[in-house]
Design a protein around this motif. Structure first.
Motif, PDB file in Angstrom:
ATOM      1  N   TYR A   6       0.825  -1.209   0.000  1.00  0.00           N
ATOM      2  CA  TYR A   6       0.000   0.000   0.000  1.00  0.00           C
ATOM      3  C   TYR A   6       0.861   1.261   0.000  1.00  0.00           C
ATOM      4  O   TYR A   6       1.948   1.285   0.567  1.00  0.00           O
ATOM      5  N   PHE A   7       0.286   2.311  -0.583  1.00  0.00           N
ATOM      6  CA  PHE A   7       0.962   3.615  -0.546  1.00  0.00           C
ATOM      7  C   PHE A   7       1.160   4.047   0.908  1.00  0.00           C
ATOM      8  O   PHE A   7       2.174   4.622   1.272  1.00  0.00           O
ATOM      9  N   THR A   8       0.147   3.750   1.728  1.00  0.00           N
ATOM     10  CA  THR A   8       0.214   4.178   3.131  1.00  0.00           C
ATOM     11  C   THR A   8       1.352   3.464   3.868  1.00  0.00           C
ATOM     12  O   THR A   8       1.986   4.035   4.747  1.00  0.00           O
ATOM     13  N   THR A   9       1.601   2.198   3.481  1.00  0.00           N
ATOM     14  CA  THR A   9       2.693   1.449   4.108  1.00  0.00           C
ATOM     15  C   THR A   9       4.035   2.109   3.790  1.00  0.00           C
ATOM     16  O   THR A   9       4.896   2.266   4.651  1.00  0.00           O
ATOM     17  N   LYS A  10       4.184   2.508   2.530  1.00  0.00           N
ATOM     18  CA  LYS A  10       5.427   3.162   2.105  1.00  0.00           C
ATOM     19  C   LYS A  10       5.648   4.448   2.913  1.00  0.00           C
ATOM     20  O   LYS A  10       6.736   4.705   3.426  1.00  0.00           O
ATOM     21  N   ALA A  11       4.559   5.224   3.012  1.00  0.00           N
ATOM     22  CA  ALA A  11       4.673   6.506   3.726  1.00  0.00           C
ATOM     23  C   ALA A  11       5.024   6.273   5.190  1.00  0.00           C
ATOM     24  O   ALA A  11       5.877   6.947   5.767  1.00  0.00           O
ATOM     25  N   TRP A  12       4.361   5.282   5.787  1.00  0.00           N
ATOM     26  CA  TRP A  12       4.585   4.992   7.201  1.00  0.00           C
ATOM     27  C   TRP A  12       6.022   4.544   7.446  1.00  0.00           C
ATOM     28  O   TRP A  12       6.681   4.997   8.371  1.00  0.00           O
ATOM     29  N   ASN A  13       6.517   3.644   6.579  1.00  0.00           N
ATOM     30  CA  ASN A  13       7.889   3.156   6.747  1.00  0.00           C
ATOM     31  C   ASN A  13       8.899   4.292   6.615  1.00  0.00           C
ATOM     32  O   ASN A  13       9.877   4.353   7.365  1.00  0.00           O
ATOM     33  N   ALA A  14       8.647   5.183   5.671  1.00  0.00           N
ATOM     34  CA  ALA A  14       9.585   6.299   5.468  1.00  0.00           C
ATOM     35  C   ALA A  14       9.514   7.270   6.644  1.00  0.00           C
ATOM     36  O   ALA A  14      10.528   7.759   7.131  1.00  0.00           O
ATOM     37  N   GLN A  15       8.289   7.526   7.098  1.00  0.00           N
ATOM     38  CA  GLN A  15       8.120   8.462   8.220  1.00  0.00           C
ATOM     39  C   GLN A  15       8.831   7.948   9.473  1.00  0.00           C
ATOM     40  O   GLN A  15       9.437   8.714  10.213  1.00  0.00           O
ATOM     41  N   ASN A  16       8.750   6.639   9.678  1.00  0.00           N
ATOM     42  CA  ASN A  16       9.338   6.057  10.886  1.00  0.00           C
ATOM     43  C   ASN A  16      10.838   6.230  11.008  1.00  0.00           C
ATOM     44  O   ASN A  16      11.390   6.096  12.096  1.00  0.00           O
ATOM     45  N   VAL A  17      11.502   6.465   9.877  1.00  0.00           N
ATOM     46  CA  VAL A  17      12.946   6.671   9.978  1.00  0.00           C
ATOM     47  C   VAL A  17      13.316   8.103   9.610  1.00  0.00           C
ATOM     48  O   VAL A  17      14.425   8.383   9.169  1.00  0.00           O
ATOM     49  N   GLY A  18      12.358   8.993   9.783  1.00  0.00           N
ATOM     50  CA  GLY A  18      12.702  10.412   9.717  1.00  0.00           C
ATOM     51  C   GLY A  18      12.483  11.135   8.405  1.00  0.00           C
ATOM     52  O   GLY A  18      12.898  12.283   8.269  1.00  0.00           O
ATOM     53  N   ALA A  19      11.825  10.492   7.431  1.00  0.00           N
ATOM     54  CA  ALA A  19      11.578  11.193   6.165  1.00  0.00           C
ATOM     55  C   ALA A  19      10.584  12.328   6.392  1.00  0.00           C
ATOM     56  O   ALA A  19       9.719  12.246   7.254  1.00  0.00           O
ATOM     57  N   ALA A  20      10.727  13.400   5.608  1.00  0.00           N
ATOM     58  CA  ALA A  20       9.819  14.542   5.735  1.00  0.00           C
ATOM     59  C   ALA A  20       8.707  14.477   4.698  1.00  0.00           C
ATOM     60  O   ALA A  20       7.662  15.082   4.861  1.00  0.00           O
ATOM     61  N   ALA A  21       8.948  13.731   3.631  1.00  0.00           N
ATOM     62  CA  ALA A  21       7.943  13.561   2.593  1.00  0.00           C
ATOM     63  C   ALA A  21       8.335  12.354   1.750  1.00  0.00           C
ATOM     64  O   ALA A  21       9.493  11.929   1.775  1.00  0.00           O
ATOM     65  N   VAL A  22       7.348  11.799   1.048  1.00  0.00           N
ATOM     66  CA  VAL A  22       7.620  10.650   0.197  1.00  0.00           C
ATOM     67  C   VAL A  22       7.233  10.995  -1.233  1.00  0.00           C
ATOM     68  O   VAL A  22       6.165  11.554  -1.475  1.00  0.00           O
ATOM     69  N   LEU A  23       8.128  10.694  -2.139  1.00  0.00           N
ATOM     70  CA  LEU A  23       7.810  10.846  -3.560  1.00  0.00           C
ATOM     71  C   LEU A  23       7.719   9.440  -4.133  1.00  0.00           C
ATOM     72  O   LEU A  23       8.724   8.723  -4.181  1.00  0.00           O
ATOM     73  N   VAL A  24       6.514   9.027  -4.513  1.00  0.00           N
ATOM     74  CA  VAL A  24       6.340   7.692  -5.082  1.00  0.00           C
ATOM     75  C   VAL A  24       6.457   7.818  -6.595  1.00  0.00           C
ATOM     76  O   VAL A  24       5.759   8.626  -7.212  1.00  0.00           O
ATOM     77  N   VAL A  25       7.374   7.019  -7.165  1.00  0.00           N
ATOM     78  CA  VAL A  25       7.570   7.068  -8.616  1.00  0.00           C
ATOM     79  C   VAL A  25       6.627   6.071  -9.268  1.00  0.00           C
ATOM     80  O   VAL A  25       6.626   4.886  -8.921  1.00  0.00           O
ATOM     81  N   ASP A  26       5.825   6.565 -10.177  1.00  0.00           N
ATOM     82  CA  ASP A  26       4.898   5.680 -10.882  1.00  0.00           C
ATOM     83  C   ASP A  26       5.707   4.636 -11.651  1.00  0.00           C
ATOM     84  O   ASP A  26       6.816   4.909 -12.097  1.00  0.00           O
ATOM     85  N   ASP A  27       5.115   3.436 -11.795  1.00  0.00           N
ATOM     86  CA  ASP A  27       5.883   2.368 -12.441  1.00  0.00           C
ATOM     87  C   ASP A  27       5.568   2.250 -13.930  1.00  0.00           C
ATOM     88  O   ASP A  27       6.061   1.381 -14.607  1.00  0.00           O
ATOM     89  N   ARG A  28       4.685   3.120 -14.406  1.00  0.00           N
ATOM     90  CA  ARG A  28       4.416   3.105 -15.850  1.00  0.00           C
ATOM     91  C   ARG A  28       4.070   4.521 -16.284  1.00  0.00           C
ATOM     92  O   ARG A  28       3.715   5.354 -15.447  1.00  0.00           O
ATOM     93  N   ALA A  29       4.180   4.755 -17.596  1.00  0.00           N
ATOM     94  CA  ALA A  29       3.842   6.077 -18.114  1.00  0.00           C
ATOM     95  C   ALA A  29       2.327   6.156 -18.230  1.00  0.00           C
ATOM     96  O   ALA A  29       1.720   5.446 -19.030  1.00  0.00           O
TER      97      ALA A  29
END
Ligand SMILES: *[C@@H]1O[C@H](CO)[C@@H](O)[C@H](O)[C@H]1NC(C)=O
Ligand SMILES: *[C@@H]1O[C@H](CO)[C@@H](O)[C@H](O)[C@H]1NC(C)=O
Ligand SMILES: *[C@@H]1O[C@H](CO)[C@@H](O)[C@H](O)[C@H]1NC(C)=O
Length: 623
Positions: A100-123
């Protein structure tokens, strides 16, 4: 088109999923470095976390070497995104997919990220990253996601990755300043909601938001800052199903207005049509109280109804609703007129208006998810939480016209808590230049106890103007020793520090006592005896001699007396001489006058040697 949409939504309630027309609210992502990528790009902010509506966020992009999809906790890999003091916050670049997108954000936040940029996997066109339905309620981390997440296109992602692989510094700026229109001094906003109170955590969190936000909403409305309208989504039963059991239990007005069954079980508990009826009550409460000039009563009704008439206690009905309506002083007869006959094979004008409003217009897309907040005709993205929503509402005001509630602690960004937001501070004076506002933090020199500080707000601020020496001694050096106090702050000058006489130094951190004796700046006469003191010196002369500071010399005490008397004598003598002189002149003048008079008289009787001297008398006598 419209029928398709309704049908599609209807189906989605019966069978799970359907692609509706969903408007993706886009934001600006400005790449400021490297030079080759410098531009403004589009990104789509996720429907979770706390976007900084009204503000901007600057960051340094980091692409993790492993766990690139951020589906696992980064601590497993010993990766941290915490930025050190003075460093830009970290924006973590992660790949789309696998979790999930939320999982990615949560994992990044937990180690101090200020924001998450998710790169789309297709055009493809950007989508809005949403909270997974099946996670709501099972996962309390969702409410704890406080960093914003943005989906970026594959091409931008590839560009960023390439720059990072080349060892370049990648800086970006997420900009929410223009993400909501802010045309004037009033914000129009809508809340698309539902009266159903038994849909689990999603309904609970929605009601919690209404309860928390009620106070602010009512103040804003009463003071004329906002115009709020609640909305309710209903669906209509496709023609072919009107006589079906489902439509009969879920719809009113002959299949015209339907809502899904609260328990998703047609045989027990409340039916969809009970929910539609309560939605209609709420629509009518708003309409009637708006007409009487008190639209904010809607907030009271909705919260009171949820407390007094819950489904759990089997009080979710008209009788209970009527009691709440009466307790709020709303005209019950007008409500009943508004509701009309739910069994009639006819339109209800108010529910019909609600269905029409569901269709997107202008820049706003169709409302298909509940709850949805629409601010100045744009759909809000982010967590449904008092602070986050208030921040977004505040961003809808024309700059500088935002009401006081926008500048309160509730919606501060709290950026000042960490590293003082990178702004100047003086702990000793308890002064900080960091100010949290809903538009983000600003570094501005403060006013402390009426004394204005001036400076750039980042690296320095100093007390200025009158009273500045009262505040931490104007940032200047000050010391007390042996009951003597010296200060480098000069009251009356607007700023700056200067060591007092007898000291030297920068005047800020230190002023050193000048050793006048060693430095040979005083007490230098041969008879002088010099003793340095803190801030000054003592000079004495041996024996009968006296030290004269102005002349830095020793003089005899005796000599000074004689010289003194001698001087007096000179003056007296001078005065006497002057007196005598003046008398002499006077005498001479008198005498010479008398002489000439006597001569003139005598000359009348006898010839005198120099007659020519008195021609007047002679001629006179001759006449
Ligand atoms: C979320 O925050 C709440 C309150 O701050 C806390 O009690 C809870 O443990 C947090 N949940 C997670 C998963 O960190
Ligand atoms: C509420 O009242 C205001 C002013 O009387 C009006 O402009 C607005 O359209 C009303 N809203 C609704 C939904 O009736
Ligand atoms: C510093 O100032 C803040 C607010 O201005 C105040 O709450 C705090 O008590 C002060 N601390 C000290 C040590 O004076």
């Amino acid at each position: 088109m419209r029928a398709e949409l309704w049908f599609c939504i209807w189906i989605s309630f019966l069978w799970g999923s359907c692609e509706g027309r969903f408007v993706v609210e886009k934001n600006n992502l400005r790449v400021t470095s490297p030079e080759t990528l410098k531009d403004v790009y589009e990104c789509a902010i996720g429907n979770f976390g706390v976007p900084q509506y009204g503000g901007t966020m600057l960051g340094l992009v980091v692409y993790p070497k492993t766990n690139k999809k951020a589906c696992k906790g980064f601590d497993e890999f010993d990766i941290s995104f915490k930025s050190k003091a003075g460093e830009l916050p970290t924006f973590v670049l992660v790949e789309r997919g696998d979790c999930y997108f939320t999982t990615k954000a949560w994992n990044a936040q937990n180690v101090g990220a200020a924001a998450v940029l998710v790169v789309d996997d297709r055009a493809e066109p950007l989508i809005t990253m949403d909270v997974p339905e099946e996670e709501i309620g099972n996962a309390d981390y969702l409410q704890n996601i406080s960093i914003p997440s943005a989906l970026i296109s594959k091409s931008l992602g590839d560009g960023l990755k390439k720059a990072l692989a080349n060892g370049e510094m990648v800086n970006v700026n997420l900009d929410w300043r223009e993400s909501l229109p802010h045309p004037d001094e009033r914000v129009e906003y809508e809340f698309w909601t539902n009266s159903n109170d038994e849909c689990g955590p999603k309904c609970d969190s929605q009601m919690e938001f209404v309860r928390n936000f009620k106070g602010a909403a009512q103040i804003l409305e009463q003071k004329g800052y906002t115009q709020f309208t609640p909305h309710y989504i209903t669906w209509y039963c496709p023609e072919a199903f009107i006589l079906s059991k489902q439509c009969k239990s879920q719809c009113i007005n002959h299949g015209r207005y339907c809502a899904p069954d609260p328990e998703q079980d047609f045989s027990k508990g409340y039916d969809g049509k009970d929910v539609v009826m309560q939605n209609l009550h709420q629509v009518c409460v708003f309409k009637v109280s708006n007409e009487s000039g008190k639209p904010w009563l809607w907030w009271d009704y909705v919260t009171d109804f949820a407390i007094r008439c819950p489904m759990k206690e089997v009080k979710y009905n008209k009788e209970c609703a009527d009691k709440v309506i009466q307790s709020l002083g709303i005209d019950l007869k007008k409500i009943d007129d508004c509701i009309g006959d739910p069994d009639a094979d006819d339109d209800n004008p108010f529910l019909k208006a609600e269905q029409d409003a569901q269709i997107g217009h202008g820049s706003r897309g169709d409302v298909t998810i509940l709850p949805t907040l629409v601010i100045n005709n744009r759909q809000y993205r982010g967590k449904l939480d008092k602070g986050a929503v208030l921040k977004a509402l505040c961003a809808g005001f024309q700059e500088t016209t935002e009401p006081a509630v926008c500048l309160t602690e509730d919606i501060e960004t709290n950026e000042c808590l960490e590293n003082n937001g990178g702004c100047w501070q003086d702990k000793a004076a308890n002064a900080s230049a960091c100010k949290d506002t809903f538009r983000g933090r600003v570094c501005e020199c403060p006013t402390v106890h009426g004394v204005q500080f001036v400076g750039d707000g980042y690296t320095h601020c100093e007390a200025s103007g009158s009273g500045r020496c009262e505040i931490n001694n104007g940032g200047c050096w000050k010391q007390t020793k042996d009951a003597a106090t010296y200060s480098a702050c000069i009251e009356g000058t607007s700023n700056g520090c200067k060591c007092p006489p007898g000291f030297k130094g920068d005047g800020i951190k230190s002023c050193e006592d000048v050793d006048e004796c060693k430095e040979r700046t005083a007490c230098q006469c041969s008879e002088c005896k010099c003793k340095n003191t803190w801030g000054s010196y003592e000079c004495s002369c041996g024996g009968d001699l006296l030290y004269m500071q102005e002349h830095d010399t020793c003089i005899s005490k005796k000599t000074t007396t004689e010289v003194g008397w001698g001087f007096l004598w000179v003056i007296l003598f001078g005065l006497a001489l002057a007196g005598v002189g003046a008398y002499g002149v006077y005498k001479y003048r008198i005498r010479s006058y008398m002489d000439s008079e006597i001569r003139a008289i005598m000359a009348q009787y006898m010839p005198l040697e120099n007659q020519a001297e008195t021609p007047n008398h002679i001629s006179h006598a001759n006449a």
